[in-house]
Write an enzyme that holds these catalytic residues in place. Structure first.
Site, short mmCIF file in Angstrom:
data_model
loop_
_atom_site.label_atom_id
_atom_site.label_comp_id
_atom_site.label_asym_id
_atom_site.label_seq_id
_atom_site.Cartn_x
_atom_site.Cartn_y
_atom_site.Cartn_z
CE LYS A 1 86.82 89.49 47.85
NZ LYS A 1 87.67 90.34 48.67
C1 LIG Z 1 87.35 91.53 48.54
C2 LIG Z 1 87.28 92.32 49.78
C3 LIG Z 1 86.45 93.50 49.95
C4 LIG Z 1 85.48 93.74 49.15
O1 LIG Z 1 84.47 92.86 48.87
P1 LIG Z 1 83.25 93.12 47.80
O2 LIG Z 1 82.48 91.98 47.82
O3 LIG Z 1 84.06 92.92 46.53
O4 LIG Z 1 82.55 94.35 47.98
C5 LIG Z 1 86.60 94.03 51.29
N1 LIG Z 1 87.49 93.75 52.02
C6 LIG Z 1 88.43 92.67 51.98
C7 LIG Z 1 89.36 92.34 52.88
C8 LIG Z 1 88.40 91.85 50.89
O5 LIG Z 1 89.13 91.17 50.57
#
Ligand SMILES: *Cc1c(COP(=O)(O)O)cnc(C)c1O
Length: 432
Positions: free
Chosen positions: A107
């Site tokens: 993210k």
């Molecule tokens: C947010 C997150 C996900 C999911 O990602 P999306 O884009 O919401 O599908 C998967 N793994 C981790 C470690 C995350 O922080």
């Protein structure tokens, strides 16, 4: 870039408006009305480009009409300050490591790019902005880091009490300055609902320039497409079709992969891998989309019962069930299977996968085995294993090294304000 609402009840907007609004007034999602295809020459030369060079070409094609190239380059250089390496784990099986940013989860790509983009637009307009963000664990850390000490921006993070790891909680609650954390006595879905309601509330809209930093914000999806191109660039010499397995919760990451595909990236198949919150795998199997209350699992960043990017996934995948299920295969695993995979990958390869990454590994293995085609498989590692240390250590029955950056965090005191799941309480807090 011109964007429309998936509910078609709101006017089209510019990129700048979509970035600050987050959600259209009709409660749909903003979608680009046109996704450009990159020229063949880009793909012929891509192996010679770095991640940031790729990012610049992709952004120029997508948003080059809104932002001059020199500014785009600055936004990318400020936000994409770490790599997305591709590492071989087993024959024909590669991991795309997306955890080399400051919060050690993928993210950081979306959070930092969005922060740079908003700062760029704010420099031009001198607005004050209040960012609201609901997090299941990793979004908050990435967004907090991205906006930390940015002039003109205040950040309020809502997270579900007791449902994020210690390290995740510390990443949200120890920065201070312009970042405030609300510890909500409920689930991630409750946090997400509170944020959504705030955006639709006339009193709050009148008082604040509210902006959303969730994966519903289109500016988070754009940079998440960069690393799919990067994986292709690094693996192109193998000459085999690519299969990507994406561990998913709100489906922003997978949607970004499909944006890359729509821009011309050669991909044989995408795999949507989830935990016991398997709303989208069920949709792919049955054609019925049925949100459910979220269930707690050890891959908590994917504990999402009503995936917010589903309308985008559907449109990008071709607009109907038949088209989407031809491009995307769904799989899901419970906690026992996830732990079994963490152990097996470690024993066989000495590679440490976090619970989310384990689900992606297993999904790739299972789907590729059924395909019976000669492909290169790539599973996305969305977080560093040390963000989920207690689960990892309990699963493997051993202590594991913690990167210094995370170890330092654990010693800092947590500062968070308790919050109920009632919108009136949240609203009163914001207005006070
Ligand atoms: C947010 C997150 C996900 C999911 O990602 P999306 O884009 O919401 O599908 C998967 N793994 C981790 C470690 C995350 O922080």
């Amino acid at each position: 870039m011109n964007l429309y609402s998936t509910k078609h009840q709101s006017p089209d907007v510019s990129l700048e408006e979509a970035v600050f609004r987050g959600l259209p007034p009709d409660n749909g999602l903003y979608m680009p009305d046109h996704i450009p295809t990159l020229p063949l020459s880009f793909f012929e030369n891509i192996q010679n480009l770095s991640l940031t060079e790729i990012a610049l070409e992709v952004s120029k094609a997508l948003i080059g009409d809104d932002i001059p190239e020199a500014d785009l380059k600055r936004i990318i250089d400020q936000s994409i300050t770490f790599d997305a390496p591709v590492v071989a784990v087993e024959p024909d099986t590669y991991v795309l490591e997306l955890f080399h940013g400051p919060s050690m989860a993928f993210k950081d790509f979306g959070g930092r790019f969005m922060a740079s983009l908003m700062s760029y637009f704010l420099e031009k307009s001198a607005k004050e902005i209040h960012i609201l963000v609901a997090t299941s664990g990793d979004t908050g850390g990435a967004v907090a880091q991205g906006f930390y000490q940015t002039p003109g921006i205040k950040v309020t993070i809502l997270y579900p009490s007791g449902k994020v790891s210690d390290i995740q909680e510390k990443q949200l609650t120890t920065l201070g300055a312009n970042v405030t954390a609300l510890e909500v006595d409920g689930t991630f879905d409750d946090c997400q609902r509170l944020v959504k309601e705030a955006f639709l509330d006339a009193d709050l809209r009148a008082k604040f320039n509210l902006a959303s930093a969730n994966s519903i914000n289109i500016s988070r999806l754009i940079p998440q497409s960069f690393y799919y191109f990067n994986a292709y660039a690094r693996l192109k010499h193998l000459g085999k079709p690519l299969v990507f397995c994406v561990p998913s919760g709100n489906f922003g990451n997978l949607s970004a992969g499909i944006i890359a595909y729509r821009m011309g990236l050669p991909v044989r198949k995408f795999i949507a891998a989830t935990n016991s919150n398997h709303i989208v795998p069920d949709y792919l199997a049955t054609g019925t989309f049925e949100p459910k209350p979220s269930q707690e699992t050890i891959s908590n960043a994917m504990d999402v019962g009503n995936p917010s990017n589903f309308p985008r996934l559907l449109l990008l995948g071709g607009g109907d069930w038949e088209s989407v299920k031809n491009l995307v295969t769904g799989v899901w695993y419970d906690d026992a299977k996830t732990q079994d995979t963490i152990r097996r990958v470690y024993e066989n390869t000495a590679y440490l996968v976090c619970p989310h990454t384990a689900i992606a590994y297993q999904g790739l293995k299972d789907v590729v085995a059924e395909m019976n085609e000669d492909v290169t498989g790539v599973f996305l590692s969305t977080a560093h294993y040390a963000k989920f240390l207690p689960t990892m250590e309990a699963t493997l029955g051993t202590t594991l090294p913690v990167p210094e950056r995370l170890a330092e965090l654990l010693d800092k005191p947590k500062v968070a304000t308790p919050m109920t799941t009632t919108f009136a309480d949240f609203k009163a807090y914001l207005l006070q």
